[in-house]
Design an enzyme around this catalytic site. Structure first.
Site, PDB file in Angstrom:
ATOM      1  NE  ARG A 178      -0.558  -0.762   4.597  1.00  0.00           N
ATOM      2  CZ  ARG A 178      -0.222   0.091   6.057  1.00  0.00           C
ATOM      3  NH1 ARG A 178       0.004   1.437   5.650  1.00  0.00           N
ATOM      4  NH2 ARG A 178       0.878  -0.457   6.668  1.00  0.00           N
TER       5      ARG A 178
ATOM      6  CE1 TYR B 298       9.179   7.643   8.484  1.00  0.00           C
ATOM      7  CE2 TYR B 298       9.830   9.479   9.505  1.00  0.00           C
ATOM      8  CZ  TYR B 298       9.236   8.824   8.282  1.00  0.00           C
ATOM      9  OH  TYR B 298       9.093   8.646   6.921  1.00  0.00           O
TER      10      TYR B 298
ATOM     11  CB  ILE C 290       4.271  11.921  -0.223  1.00  0.00           C
ATOM     12  CG1 ILE C 290       5.847  11.293  -0.160  1.00  0.00           C
ATOM     13  CG2 ILE C 290       3.897  11.107  -1.079  1.00  0.00           C
ATOM     14  CD1 ILE C 290       6.462  13.062  -0.728  1.00  0.00           C
TER      15      ILE C 290
HETATM   16  N1  LIG Z   1       3.748   9.140   2.661  1.00  0.00           N
HETATM   17  C1  LIG Z   1       4.384  10.347   2.884  1.00  0.00           C
HETATM   18  O1  LIG Z   1       4.406  11.145   3.751  1.00  0.00           O
HETATM   19  C2  LIG Z   1       6.149  10.255   3.145  1.00  0.00           C
HETATM   20  C3  LIG Z   1       7.407  10.975   4.164  1.00  0.00           C
HETATM   21  C4  LIG Z   1       9.035  10.670   4.252  1.00  0.00           C
HETATM   22  C5  LIG Z   1       8.858   9.481   3.950  1.00  0.00           C
HETATM   23  N2  LIG Z   1       8.161   8.524   3.568  1.00  0.00           N
HETATM   24  C6  LIG Z   1       8.610   7.168   3.629  1.00  0.00           C
HETATM   25  O2  LIG Z   1       8.480   6.361   1.933  1.00  0.00           O
HETATM   26  C7  LIG Z   1       8.124   4.906   2.973  1.00  0.00           C
HETATM   27  C8  LIG Z   1       7.176   4.542   2.387  1.00  0.00           C
HETATM   28  O3  LIG Z   1       5.468   5.643   2.985  1.00  0.00           O
HETATM   29  P1  LIG Z   1       4.070   5.392   2.413  1.00  0.00           P
HETATM   30  O4  LIG Z   1       3.872   6.695   3.167  1.00  0.00           O
HETATM   31  O5  LIG Z   1       3.784   4.124   1.458  1.00  0.00           O
HETATM   32  O6  LIG Z   1       3.985   4.305   4.083  1.00  0.00           O
HETATM   33  P2  LIG Z   1       2.918   3.350   4.285  1.00  0.00           P
HETATM   34  O7  LIG Z   1       1.676   3.638   2.972  1.00  0.00           O
HETATM   35  O8  LIG Z   1       2.351   3.331   5.181  1.00  0.00           O
HETATM   36  O9  LIG Z   1       3.334   2.030   3.947  1.00  0.00           O
HETATM   37  C9  LIG Z   1       4.370   1.186   4.173  1.00  0.00           C
HETATM   38  C10 LIG Z   1       4.591  -0.362   3.623  1.00  0.00           C
HETATM   39  O10 LIG Z   1       5.803  -0.586   4.723  1.00  0.00           O
HETATM   40  C11 LIG Z   1       5.197  -1.865   4.975  1.00  0.00           C
HETATM   41  N3  LIG Z   1       5.142  -2.155   6.508  1.00  0.00           N
HETATM   42  C12 LIG Z   1       4.809  -1.839   7.529  1.00  0.00           C
HETATM   43  N4  LIG Z   1       5.492  -2.485   8.596  1.00  0.00           N
HETATM   44  C13 LIG Z   1       6.584  -3.753   8.126  1.00  0.00           C
HETATM   45  C14 LIG Z   1       6.815  -4.960   8.429  1.00  0.00           C
HETATM   46  N5  LIG Z   1       6.837  -4.725   9.921  1.00  0.00           N
HETATM   47  N6  LIG Z   1       7.239  -5.341   7.682  1.00  0.00           N
HETATM   48  C15 LIG Z   1       7.564  -5.215   6.496  1.00  0.00           C
HETATM   49  N7  LIG Z   1       6.814  -4.208   5.846  1.00  0.00           N
HETATM   50  C16 LIG Z   1       6.200  -3.440   6.307  1.00  0.00           C
HETATM   51  C17 LIG Z   1       3.888  -1.420   4.845  1.00  0.00           C
HETATM   52  O11 LIG Z   1       2.311  -3.075   3.920  1.00  0.00           O
HETATM   53  P3  LIG Z   1       2.324  -3.924   5.244  1.00  0.00           P
HETATM   54  O12 LIG Z   1       1.376  -2.930   6.424  1.00  0.00           O
HETATM   55  O13 LIG Z   1       1.173  -5.205   4.475  1.00  0.00           O
HETATM   56  O14 LIG Z   1       3.512  -4.508   6.210  1.00  0.00           O
HETATM   57  C18 LIG Z   1       3.008  -1.023   3.825  1.00  0.00           C
HETATM   58  O15 LIG Z   1       3.101  -1.140   2.297  1.00  0.00           O
HETATM   59  C19 LIG Z   1       8.456   5.218   4.198  1.00  0.00           C
HETATM   60  O16 LIG Z   1       9.549   4.408   4.318  1.00  0.00           O
HETATM   61  C20 LIG Z   1       8.226   6.142   4.616  1.00  0.00           C
HETATM   62  O17 LIG Z   1       9.021   6.558   5.847  1.00  0.00           O
HETATM   63  C21 LIG Z   1       6.993   9.047   3.764  1.00  0.00           C
END
Ligand SMILES: NC(=O)c1ccc[n+]([C@@H]2O[C@H](COP(=O)([O-])OP(=O)(O)OC[C@H]3O[C@@H](n4cnc5c(N)ncnc54)[C@H](OP(=O)(O)O)[C@@H]3O)[C@@H](O)[C@H]2O)c1
Length: 285
Positions: A20, A159, A192
């Site tokens: 996701r 984090y 994002i």
């Molecule tokens: N969105 C933003 O605004 C933003 C900003 C800065 C940086 N980031 C970085 O971008 C990346 C993606 O973020 P996102 O916003 O797409 O996050 P997200 O929607 O919360 O998705 C997180 C993903 O990580 C997986 N995950 C979580 N815990 C896990 C575990 N224990 N083992 C394996 N997989 C795990 C989840 O899958 P399951 O739940 O199925 O395990 C999911 O696919 C992250 O590194 C985040 O820190 C995001």
């Protein structure tokens, strides 16, 4: 090293956090270059759904569920893929996230879980893929970091520590292995929109996106750019991201002031209160 060697037909990529959020978009973009993409995350149902959608759109993808915070999970995942395919050419360490609760109200074990997901798991995966990449003399590791630490984004202590750690890790990894054909890049993301934790947080609090947020698709495109152009670091945020980051380092007090002025501190306070209320409700039944 030529990017053509890690992207395209006959190549295999592993994308974590692909069930996701931003991960499925990264997987789609890599698959669009040709080659096979293995998606991972904990939720088999969500991975199956993403895999079906991407396959229907013509992508060559498969999935393996794994909880990357479990001991040995990274090694098992990599060995499984290496047995099925020739090797892993591209690893995108995208899985990550923050519980968005106050540091002191969480137990130390809960805090260390955040470190495990955002720092220890990517190190373990990088370690596990490196042997195969070095044997084949080619590979690229893309780590997804965040501006959180640089801008002192509120309530993200662990984090921020993990994401800043990813920047140092990537720089040294790149320096040590580049001449042997294995490169590394780090993407430093601002806020994002359209997919992912930031968008979900706003939706949860009934808040609107801001002009400081970048579309999730831009992150997927940045992964390809980092590999194709072999870039050490890319900042994915509106405006002159690298300059902003340098200014934040020069004036560490600026981040908190900007967060207050832009309303981020107040918004995050609201989110934290919602999260703490939810955590209390679970604890008290
Ligand atoms: N969105 C933003 O605004 C933003 C900003 C800065 C940086 N980031 C970085 O971008 C990346 C993606 O973020 P996102 O916003 O797409 O996050 P997200 O929607 O919360 O998705 C997180 C993903 O990580 C997986 N995950 C979580 N815990 C896990 C575990 N224990 N083992 C394996 N997989 C795990 C989840 O899958 P399951 O739940 O199925 O395990 C999911 O696919 C992250 O590194 C985040 O820190 C995001």
């Amino acid at each position: 090293m030529s990017a053509a060697r890690v992207l395209g037909t006959g190549r295999t990529a592993l994308v974590t956090g692909a069930s996701r959020g931003i991960g499925p978009l990264i997987a789609r973009e890599i698959a669009g270059q040709g080659g096979h993409v293995v998606l991972t995350g904990r939720s088999a149902a969500e991975l199956q759904e993403v895999t079906s959608k991407l396959t229907a759109a013509g992508a060559d993808v498969s999935f393996i569920p794994a909880d990357l915070t479990q001991p040995g999970a990274a090694q098992t995942l990599v060995h499984t893929i290496e047995r099925q395919r020739e090797g892993i050419d591209l690893l995108v360490n995208n899985a990550g996230g923050d519980p968005l609760r106050e540091f002191h109200t969480m137990t130390i074990e809960e805090n260390l879980q955040t470190l495990q997901l955002n720092l220890v798991a990517p190190l373990a995966l990088s370690h596990a893929v490196l042997g195969g990449m070095l044997r084949r003399g080619q590979g690229h590791i893309v780590n997804i970091s965040a501006m959180a630490g640089r801008v002192s984004f509120p309530f993200t202590e662990v984090y921020a520590a993990a994401k800043d750690g990813m920047i140092g890790f990537t720089r040294v990894l790149r320096g040590d292995y580049h001449a042997r054909g294995v490169s590394a890049s780090v993407l430093i993301l601002g806020a994002i929109r359209d997919a992912g934790q930031g968008q979900r947080m706003l939706d949860e609090a009934g808040m609107k996106t801001s002009r400081f947020m970048v579309p999730a698709q831009a992150v997927a495109r940045a992964v390809i750019k980092a590999v194709r152009k072999d870039r050490a670091e890319l900042v994915v945020m509106p405006g002159p991201g690298r300059l902003m980051r340098a200014i934040m380092d020069y004036f560490p007090g600026l981040g908190p002031a900007m967060n207050r002025a832009a309303g981020a501190t107040a918004s995050m306070q609201k989110i934290i209160e919602l999260r703490e209320a939810k955590a209390d409700a679970v604890t008290n039944g």
